[in-house]
Design a protein around this motif. Structure first.
Motif, PDB file in Angstrom:
ATOM      1  N   ASP A 198       0.915  -1.278   0.041  1.00 36.18           N
ATOM      2  CA  ASP A 198      -0.027   0.076  -0.026  1.00 36.18           C
ATOM      3  C   ASP A 198       1.047   1.233   0.060  1.00 36.18           C
ATOM      4  N   THR A 199       0.354   2.174  -0.908  1.00 38.12           N
ATOM      5  CA  THR A 199       1.329   3.426  -0.925  1.00 38.12           C
ATOM      6  C   THR A 199       0.298   4.558  -0.877  1.00 38.12           C
ATOM      7  N   THR A 200       0.634   5.655  -0.045  1.00 39.70           N
ATOM      8  CA  THR A 200      -0.211   6.746  -0.031  1.00 39.70           C
ATOM      9  C   THR A 200       0.749   7.980  -0.070  1.00 39.70           C
ATOM     10  N   ALA A 201       0.121   8.950  -1.070  1.00 40.69           N
ATOM     11  CA  ALA A 201       0.788  10.167  -1.438  1.00 40.69           C
ATOM     12  C   ALA A 201       0.064  11.294  -1.066  1.00 40.69           C
TER      13      ALA A 201
ATOM     14  N   VAL B 289       5.127  10.794   1.061  1.00 44.55           N
ATOM     15  CA  VAL B 289       4.589   9.253   0.652  1.00 44.55           C
ATOM     16  C   VAL B 289       4.883   8.357   1.693  1.00 44.55           C
ATOM     17  N   LEU B 290       3.824   7.733   1.872  1.00 46.84           N
ATOM     18  CA  LEU B 290       4.049   6.507   3.041  1.00 46.84           C
ATOM     19  C   LEU B 290       3.767   5.385   2.270  1.00 46.84           C
TER      20      LEU B 290
ATOM     21  N   ALA C 239       7.051  15.317  16.165  1.00 49.25           N
ATOM     22  CA  ALA C 239       6.338  16.516  16.362  1.00 49.25           C
ATOM     23  C   ALA C 239       6.503  17.484  14.866  1.00 49.25           C
ATOM     24  N   ILE C 240       7.753  17.379  14.225  1.00 49.10           N
ATOM     25  CA  ILE C 240       7.915  18.102  13.079  1.00 49.10           C
ATOM     26  C   ILE C 240       6.790  17.894  12.088  1.00 49.10           C
ATOM     27  N   LYS C 241       6.887  16.729  11.817  1.00 47.75           N
ATOM     28  CA  LYS C 241       5.790  16.070  10.791  1.00 47.75           C
ATOM     29  C   LYS C 241       4.266  16.509  11.199  1.00 47.75           C
TER      30      LYS C 241
ATOM     31  N   SER D 126      -1.690  13.975   8.687  1.00 50.18           N
ATOM     32  CA  SER D 126      -1.022  12.705   8.852  1.00 50.18           C
ATOM     33  C   SER D 126      -1.620  11.767   9.664  1.00 50.18           C
ATOM     34  N   SER D 127      -1.423  10.518   9.421  1.00 48.94           N
ATOM     35  CA  SER D 127      -2.015   9.616  10.456  1.00 48.94           C
ATOM     36  C   SER D 127      -1.063   9.286  11.582  1.00 48.94           C
ATOM     37  N   ALA D 128      -1.620   8.352  12.551  1.00 51.91           N
ATOM     38  CA  ALA D 128      -0.864   8.041  13.667  1.00 51.91           C
ATOM     39  C   ALA D 128       0.406   7.312  13.261  1.00 51.91           C
TER      40      ALA D 128
END
Length: 256
Positions: free
Chosen positions: A48-51, A91-92, A208-210, A217-219
């Motif tokens: 799975d990839t999320t942008a 990207v995750l 915390a930066i992100k 942003s997700s956990a």
């Protein structure tokens, strides 16, 4: 009536300003999910990839008091009103391998780049006018280049491995024992009293930066997994025991 209308107008204008930034930052987030056919019915392999792209604009003019302060000028004067202050992509990507729904491994990684700040800073015009030739070039030194930490975790382009662990479970009579080994996160829910106290604070550092620079942003993007061994023993459907042993420790990645 005039005061009431003014308050209403101020509220609407404020909501409009926030709404423009919010809609831009929280727009459509494309995701790609692939179930890879291995030819083995006992194997599930998922990728799975999320942008995500985030953009934000400054909606207020430069604050002159901050601009004329040596400690704040470089951030305050970098952007004028309506300038683009956030121009970031993230990207995750996640890979999960599961064998017979009992054993497997998981690897995930994050990539990011913030393009609104360039690669160097500069002293504001107000400071130059106040101090003249004695004005410092930049808080970042004579070259005005950002530190390696800033480039690594804020401006990028950069990335890091998040999860990287193996897992397994087995039945022991009427009970189940499951375990994870490697880089992963343990977070025992609401086990904190303040933001810097409690078991949960020590279990998993946060980015915390992100959190402040990447809207939506997700956990799983904000937790910073550490190397550890964790296990869960389900004695009954209503009762279980959990434990973990950490092999290393990482601090919270502060936003400032």
């Amino acid at each position: 009536m005039a005061n009431k209308n003014n308050r209403k107008s101020w509220k609407n204008n404020t909501l409009l300003r926030c709404g423009v930034v919010g809609i831009t930052a929280l727009g459509a987030t494309p995701s790609w999910a692939f179930k890879i056919d291995t030819g083995n019915p006992d194997v599930n392999l998922n990728w799975d990839t999320t942008a995500r792209y985030s953009a934000g604009w400054r909606m207020e003019p430069v604050n002159k008091e901050f601009a004329n302060h040596y400690g704040y000028d470089e951030t305050e004067t970098r952007f004028e009103k309506h300038d683009l202050v956030t121009n970031r992509w993230d990207v995750l990507t996640e890979l999960d391998y599961i064998y017979k729904y009992a054993y497997g491994f998981r690897v995930s990684a994050a990539l990011w780049s913030e393009n609104a700040y360039g690669d160097r800073s500069h002293t504001g015009d107000e400071i130059n006018q106040t101090f003249g030739p004695a004005a410092p070039i930049s808080n970042y030194g004579s070259s005005a280049e950002y530190s390696s930490y800033t480039e690594r975790y804020i401006t990028g382009s950069s990335g890091e491995i998040l999860d990287a662990f193996v897992f397994g479970s087995t039945h022991l009579g009427d009970t189940t024992l499951s375990a994870k080994l490697g880089q992963h996160t343990n977070f025992w829910g609401e086990s904190i009293f303040t933001a810097s106290d409690g078991i949960a604070y020590g279990q998993a550092p946060l980015d915390a930066i992100k959190g402040v620079s990447n809207p939506g942003s997700s956990a799983k993007e904000l937790f910073l997994p550490t190397n550890q061994l964790s296990a869960t023993f389900e004695m009954t459907p209503e009762l279980s025991m959990q434990g973990y042993y950490s092999f290393d420790w990482e601090p919270v990645r502060p936003a400032s």
